[in-house]
Design an enzyme around this catalytic site. Structure first.
Site, PDB file in Angstrom:
ATOM      1  N   SER A 182       0.847  -1.186   0.000  1.00 30.64           N
ATOM      2  CA  SER A 182       0.000   0.000   0.000  1.00 30.64           C
ATOM      3  C   SER A 182       0.892   1.249   0.000  1.00 30.64           C
ATOM      4  O   SER A 182       1.722   1.403  -0.874  1.00 30.64           O
ATOM      5  CB  SER A 182      -0.959  -0.034   1.193  1.00 30.64           C
ATOM      6  OG  SER A 182      -2.002   0.879   1.037  1.00 30.64           O
ATOM      7  N   ASP A 351      -9.190  -6.059  -5.280  1.00 31.36           N
ATOM      8  CA  ASP A 351      -8.798  -4.785  -4.676  1.00 31.36           C
ATOM      9  C   ASP A 351      -9.445  -3.630  -5.436  1.00 31.36           C
ATOM     10  O   ASP A 351      -9.130  -3.370  -6.595  1.00 31.36           O
ATOM     11  CB  ASP A 351      -7.270  -4.656  -4.711  1.00 31.36           C
ATOM     12  CG  ASP A 351      -6.749  -3.501  -3.864  1.00 31.36           C
ATOM     13  OD1 ASP A 351      -7.543  -2.621  -3.485  1.00 31.36           O
ATOM     14  OD2 ASP A 351      -5.533  -3.497  -3.585  1.00 31.36           O
ATOM     15  N   HIS A 384      -8.471  -5.027  -0.654  1.00 31.81           N
ATOM     16  CA  HIS A 384      -7.137  -4.484  -0.393  1.00 31.81           C
ATOM     17  C   HIS A 384      -6.459  -5.144   0.808  1.00 31.81           C
ATOM     18  O   HIS A 384      -5.235  -5.283   0.835  1.00 31.81           O
ATOM     19  CB  HIS A 384      -7.251  -2.975  -0.178  1.00 31.81           C
ATOM     20  CG  HIS A 384      -5.938  -2.267  -0.099  1.00 31.81           C
ATOM     21  ND1 HIS A 384      -5.054  -2.209  -1.154  1.00 31.81           N
ATOM     22  CD2 HIS A 384      -5.349  -1.580   0.914  1.00 31.81           C
ATOM     23  CE1 HIS A 384      -3.981  -1.507  -0.801  1.00 31.81           C
ATOM     24  NE2 HIS A 384      -4.140  -1.122   0.443  1.00 31.81           N
TER      25      HIS A 384
END
Length: 413
Positions: A182, A351, A384
């Protein structure tokens, strides 16, 4: 990115004054780690002044970090692990003194695990702008007051520049691997672009080369929620009593973000259309009657408000929106031409925040330059958060990649 464990509890043997006030009343004005709090497993390095990409200067920067394993005599076995938006340096370990939550990647980092601390010296810093020991808005400025809204805006490149200075201080000239997910993945990519000779291999997970308009849009909604909270007080809230800080604005921002961390299927399967208050109201419907999914989002918002700093959320979130490897480098092709490290990119098919196509773009951009690159996709409905939830799918490819990269690293170091 929710890097923390579901139960955000503080052990009874470590109750700070702020936590005691929080338990007695509302959440503290800030959930930041403060000077005088128990350091836990943190160590600290003072870097001195840091010139920022904006031209501003932070006169004194401190980085909090944790390490596991032993650094080889030639410093050739060091791996840098970089956390996401609301993460910290506590990659491995139980909750305890100084650490409200358990380590966020203990399934993959540790003795005998893919990132093997019996073999590698693993280093995890808290990012510049964070609130868990590194210099950020909740830190004291030279006048003895918290930086607050005076804290200059920072970029991913500023965070990486601070990490490079930090690496110098701990004696690591070149990382065997830089791993990040991320926001940490943004930093990992910038490491490979800014300091190609210092990166032996690169692992970029659920991340991107440039923030998209939709990613910026999600962040903008969260920032607006914070700005409209009257208890934010323009960023100067650190003297507020428990319950009188900007918790509500931060909670709403987190609720919005939490929606992007999971997929529609997961929300539907877990919550459906169940009402949270049905036992009390029977079949009577009302405007403010909550669904179970609302209660879930409220829980995550309230949890973050007790362990994070609102101004840090603003500063770091803006850095993510500003992320763009092209800025000042002419083109994407020219920027990525600087990446020379063998790379593994990891996408997640479900995601919605950083769609898998962005990780494939990273892989394609690096492979196009003749650099060794592979793409791995996690098959999970959890969105995610899958690289934390489904770490079993990442374990084998990560271990194999690091083994291959370590051989290459030792032959070229």
């Amino acid at each position: 990115m929710d890097w923390q464990t579901p139960e955000d509890t503080v052990p009874s043997f470590f109750i700070t004054e702020a936590n005691a006030r929080s338990i007695a009343g509302g959440p503290p004005a800030t959930g930041a780690w403060r000077e005088g709090d128990h350091p836990g497993d943190r160590r600290f390095v003072n870097l001195g002044a840091l010139r920022l990409e904006s031209g501003d200067q932070l006169p004194q920067v401190k980085i909090a970090y944790e390490t596991w394993g032993t650094l080889d005599a030639d410093a050739g076995n060091a791996i840098l692990v970089l956390h996401a938006l609301t993460g910290d340096s506590h990659v491995i370990g139980r909750p305890g003194a100084g650490h409200r939550t358990a380590g966020w990647w203990g399934d993959l980092v540790g003795p005998g695990k893919p990132v093997d601390t019996d073999r590698y010296f693993v280093v995890a810093p808290n990012m510049l702008g964070g609130c868990q020991g590194s210099t950020g808005p909740a830190s004291l400025a030279s006048d003895g007051r918290e930086w607050g809204a005076r804290f200059p805006y920072i970029t991913i490149r500023d965070q990486v520049a601070a990490q490079a200075a930090f690496a110098d201080r701990i004696g690591v000239a070149r990382w065997a691997a830089v791993i990040g997910g991320s926001m940490g993945g943004m930093q990992a990519i910038e490491w490979a672009v800014m300091y190609p000779r210092r990166v032996g291999s690169l692992v970029a997970v659920a991340t991107c080369m440039q923030a998209t308009a939709q990613q910026i849009a999600w962040g903008a909604i969260g920032r607006r929620a914070i700005r409209l909270d009257p208890k934010w007080r323009g960023g100067d809230y650190y003297d507020a009593e428990p319950g009188d800080g900007p918790a509500e604005g931060l909670e709403i921002a987190r609720m919005v973000a939490q929606v992007t961390f999971r997929s529609d299927n997961v929300f539907t399967d877990r919550f459906g259309r169940e009402l949270a208050d049905k036992a009390a109201t029977g079949d009577t419907l009302g405007m403010w009657q909550r669904f179970e999914v609302e209660r879930y989002l409220e829980h995550h918002g309230a949890k973050l408000a007790r362990r994070f700093d609102t101004n840090s959320y603003l500063a770091i979130g803006k850095a993510m929106d500003l992320h763009d490897v092209v800025r000042g480098r002419g083109s994407l092709e020219r920027a990525m031409l600087r990446v020379t490290a063998p790379t593994m990119t990891v996408g997640i098919w479900s995601d919605m925040l950083y769609p898998a196509y962005q990780q494939r773009q990273i892989h394609d951009a690096i492979a196009a330059n003749g650099v060794s690159s592979e793409y791995v996709e996690i098959d999970s409905p959890h969105g995610h958060d899958s690289f934390l939830i489904n770490s079993d799918q990442l374990a084998e490819p990560l271990e194999r990649f690091l083994e291959t990269a370590a051989t290459t690293f030792s032959s070229t170091a």
